[in-house]
Design a protein around this motif. Structure first.
Motif, PDB file in Angstrom:
ATOM      1  N   ARG A  36     -14.491  48.274  54.902  1.00  0.00           N
ATOM      2  CA  ARG A  36     -13.599  48.196  56.063  1.00  0.00           C
ATOM      3  C   ARG A  36     -12.909  49.538  56.323  1.00  0.00           C
ATOM      4  O   ARG A  36     -12.630  49.879  57.462  1.00  0.00           O
ATOM      5  CB  ARG A  36     -12.558  47.080  55.851  1.00  0.00           C
ATOM      6  CG  ARG A  36     -11.588  46.921  57.014  1.00  0.00           C
ATOM      7  CD  ARG A  36     -12.335  46.626  58.331  1.00  0.00           C
ATOM      8  NE  ARG A  36     -11.430  46.649  59.480  1.00  0.00           N
ATOM      9  CZ  ARG A  36     -11.092  47.756  60.132  1.00  0.00           C
ATOM     10  NH1 ARG A  36     -11.577  48.940  59.762  1.00  0.00           N
ATOM     11  NH2 ARG A  36     -10.269  47.700  61.164  1.00  0.00           N
ATOM     12  N   PRO A  39     -16.037  51.979  58.012  1.00  0.00           N
ATOM     13  CA  PRO A  39     -16.902  50.939  58.613  1.00  0.00           C
ATOM     14  C   PRO A  39     -18.137  51.526  59.271  1.00  0.00           C
ATOM     15  O   PRO A  39     -18.209  52.728  59.508  1.00  0.00           O
ATOM     16  CB  PRO A  39     -15.970  50.300  59.653  1.00  0.00           C
ATOM     17  CG  PRO A  39     -15.034  51.375  60.039  1.00  0.00           C
ATOM     18  CD  PRO A  39     -14.885  52.275  58.849  1.00  0.00           C
ATOM     19  N   PRO A  40     -19.121  50.662  59.558  1.00  0.00           N
ATOM     20  CA  PRO A  40     -20.314  51.136  60.258  1.00  0.00           C
ATOM     21  C   PRO A  40     -19.985  51.645  61.658  1.00  0.00           C
ATOM     22  O   PRO A  40     -19.066  51.142  62.302  1.00  0.00           O
ATOM     23  CB  PRO A  40     -21.205  49.889  60.332  1.00  0.00           C
ATOM     24  CG  PRO A  40     -20.338  48.728  60.029  1.00  0.00           C
ATOM     25  CD  PRO A  40     -19.171  49.232  59.241  1.00  0.00           C
ATOM     26  N   GLY A  41     -20.741  52.627  62.115  1.00  0.00           N
ATOM     27  CA  GLY A  41     -20.520  53.167  63.458  1.00  0.00           C
ATOM     28  C   GLY A  41     -21.376  52.481  64.501  1.00  0.00           C
ATOM     29  O   GLY A  41     -21.157  52.644  65.697  1.00  0.00           O
ATOM     30  N   THR A  97      -1.881  51.878  57.686  1.00  0.00           N
ATOM     31  CA  THR A  97      -2.973  51.056  58.196  1.00  0.00           C
ATOM     32  C   THR A  97      -4.028  50.864  57.114  1.00  0.00           C
ATOM     33  O   THR A  97      -4.496  49.742  56.875  1.00  0.00           O
ATOM     34  CB  THR A  97      -3.595  51.706  59.444  1.00  0.00           C
ATOM     35  OG1 THR A  97      -2.582  51.845  60.440  1.00  0.00           O
ATOM     36  CG2 THR A  97      -4.745  50.874  59.995  1.00  0.00           C
ATOM     37  N   ASP A  98      -4.412  51.950  56.454  1.00  0.00           N
ATOM     38  CA  ASP A  98      -5.438  51.848  55.402  1.00  0.00           C
ATOM     39  C   ASP A  98      -4.962  50.951  54.256  1.00  0.00           C
ATOM     40  O   ASP A  98      -5.751  50.175  53.704  1.00  0.00           O
ATOM     41  CB  ASP A  98      -5.800  53.238  54.875  1.00  0.00           C
ATOM     42  CG  ASP A  98      -6.632  54.038  55.880  1.00  0.00           C
ATOM     43  OD1 ASP A  98      -7.207  53.424  56.794  1.00  0.00           O
ATOM     44  OD2 ASP A  98      -6.710  55.271  55.734  1.00  0.00           O
ATOM     45  N   ARG A 100      -2.870  48.450  54.518  1.00  0.00           N
ATOM     46  CA  ARG A 100      -2.877  47.068  55.007  1.00  0.00           C
ATOM     47  C   ARG A 100      -4.312  46.537  55.122  1.00  0.00           C
ATOM     48  O   ARG A 100      -4.574  45.385  54.817  1.00  0.00           O
ATOM     49  CB  ARG A 100      -2.141  46.978  56.348  1.00  0.00           C
ATOM     50  CG  ARG A 100      -0.654  47.307  56.187  1.00  0.00           C
ATOM     51  CD  ARG A 100       0.117  47.263  57.497  1.00  0.00           C
ATOM     52  NE  ARG A 100       0.114  45.940  58.062  1.00  0.00           N
ATOM     53  CZ  ARG A 100      -0.545  45.598  59.159  1.00  0.00           C
ATOM     54  NH1 ARG A 100      -1.210  46.496  59.840  1.00  0.00           N
ATOM     55  NH2 ARG A 100      -0.503  44.363  59.596  1.00  0.00           N
ATOM     56  N   LEU A 101      -5.257  47.395  55.558  1.00  0.00           N
ATOM     57  CA  LEU A 101      -6.661  46.976  55.622  1.00  0.00           C
ATOM     58  C   LEU A 101      -7.166  46.617  54.223  1.00  0.00           C
ATOM     59  O   LEU A 101      -7.888  45.639  54.040  1.00  0.00           O
ATOM     60  CB  LEU A 101      -7.526  48.101  56.211  1.00  0.00           C
ATOM     61  CG  LEU A 101      -7.351  48.389  57.704  1.00  0.00           C
ATOM     62  CD1 LEU A 101      -8.084  49.677  58.080  1.00  0.00           C
ATOM     63  CD2 LEU A 101      -7.849  47.225  58.552  1.00  0.00           C
ATOM     64  N   ALA A 104      -5.478  43.364  53.022  1.00  0.00           N
ATOM     65  CA  ALA A 104      -6.010  42.234  53.797  1.00  0.00           C
ATOM     66  C   ALA A 104      -7.393  41.846  53.289  1.00  0.00           C
ATOM     67  O   ALA A 104      -7.723  40.665  53.193  1.00  0.00           O
ATOM     68  CB  ALA A 104      -6.072  42.589  55.275  1.00  0.00           C
ATOM     69  N   LEU A 109      -7.889  37.995  54.295  1.00  0.00           N
ATOM     70  CA  LEU A 109      -7.205  37.679  55.547  1.00  0.00           C
ATOM     71  C   LEU A 109      -8.191  37.573  56.707  1.00  0.00           C
ATOM     72  O   LEU A 109      -9.052  38.431  56.884  1.00  0.00           O
ATOM     73  CB  LEU A 109      -6.162  38.756  55.872  1.00  0.00           C
ATOM     74  CG  LEU A 109      -5.369  38.540  57.163  1.00  0.00           C
ATOM     75  CD1 LEU A 109      -4.421  37.360  57.032  1.00  0.00           C
ATOM     76  CD2 LEU A 109      -4.595  39.798  57.547  1.00  0.00           C
TER      77      LEU A 109
END
Lengths: 145, 92
Positions: A36, A39-41, A97-98, A100-101, A104, A109
């Motif tokens: 995550r 992530p894939p592009g 953000t990282d 929390r990712l 999660a 989540l």
């Protein structure tokens, strides 16, 4: 703007940021949290995605590590009320953000909420996740004047 | 694909077939997504909010259209912000 956090809160973010750096340095592709963060592009083109990843993943990873380290540096600064530089503000926004990712992902989540099976440890992590969201929201508001 | 009249930034030559998609996720705050759209793409507040709400309610939104290399650059940058973004052909 400065980061108005208590000593324990600062220690917690520093600890989590250290774990994030280790996670990114290890770059275990089978770890869903790593997937995550990096992530894939392309959603449905494996070949294009492999090429995209080859070209971007090293810099993306390094940037995320640098952000986490910048957060740790500002937490370690002698003056907790010292204002963040614009560069540090960006590092905080992105690294929160990282964090929390990552949390999660560990907590499973989804839009429906956390994965069931709460233990005390999980409940504590869920609280940390929610609290980081509050910190992030405050930071967005402060930066987004 | 149709573009409404306010989408001047997204209006491009019809022969340019690539888009940047941003996908909904349960983590990123609405305020943060809107902030990223404004600070990275330079959208005004109204347009950023519109696209953010589209991500939130429809599950995804096209936030840029253009050459493939440029879309890859956007996607890479959005990954740096922690958003979930992918490159697609415009007709997909």
């Amino acid at each position: 703007m400065h980061v108005g956090l208590g000593e324990e809160e600062r220690a917690l973010i520093a600890e989590l940021s250290g774990q994030l750096v280790a996670l990114l340095e290890g770059r275990d592709e089978s770890d869903p949290a790593v997937s995550r963060l990096l992530p894939p592009g392309y959603a449905d083109d494996d070949e294009a995605n492999a090429e995209f990843r080859r070209l971007t993943v090293d810099d993306l990873t390094a940037g995320k590590i640098r952000n986490a380290e910048m957060v740790r540096e500002s937490l370690a600064s002698a003056d907790p009320k010292a204002p963040l530089t614009p560069e540090a503000e960006q590092a905080w926004l992105r690294s929160l953000t990282d964090l929390r990712l990552t949390l999660a992902s560990r907590l499973g989540l989804t839009d429906g909420g956390f994965a069931p099976g709460a233990t005390d440890d999980r409940a504590m992590l869920e609280n940390v996740y929610e609290w980081l969201g509050f910190v992030q929201e405050s930071l967005v508001r402060a930066v987004d004047r | 694909m149709t573009l409404d009249e306010t989408d001047t930034r997204q209006r491009v030559a019809p022969d340019v077939p690539w888009v940047t998609l941003v996908w909904d996720d349960p983590v990123n705050l609405m305020s943060y997504v809107s902030y990223v759209f404004r600070s990275y793409f330079g959208f005004d507040r109204k347009e950023a909010e519109r696209l953010m709400m589209q991500v939130h309610t429809k599950g995804r939104a096209v936030v840029a259209t253009g050459a493939r290399e440029q879309m890859e650059m956007h996607v890479d940058a959005l990954h740096g912000y922690g958003l979930w973004a992918t490159v697609s052909k415009a007709d997909e």
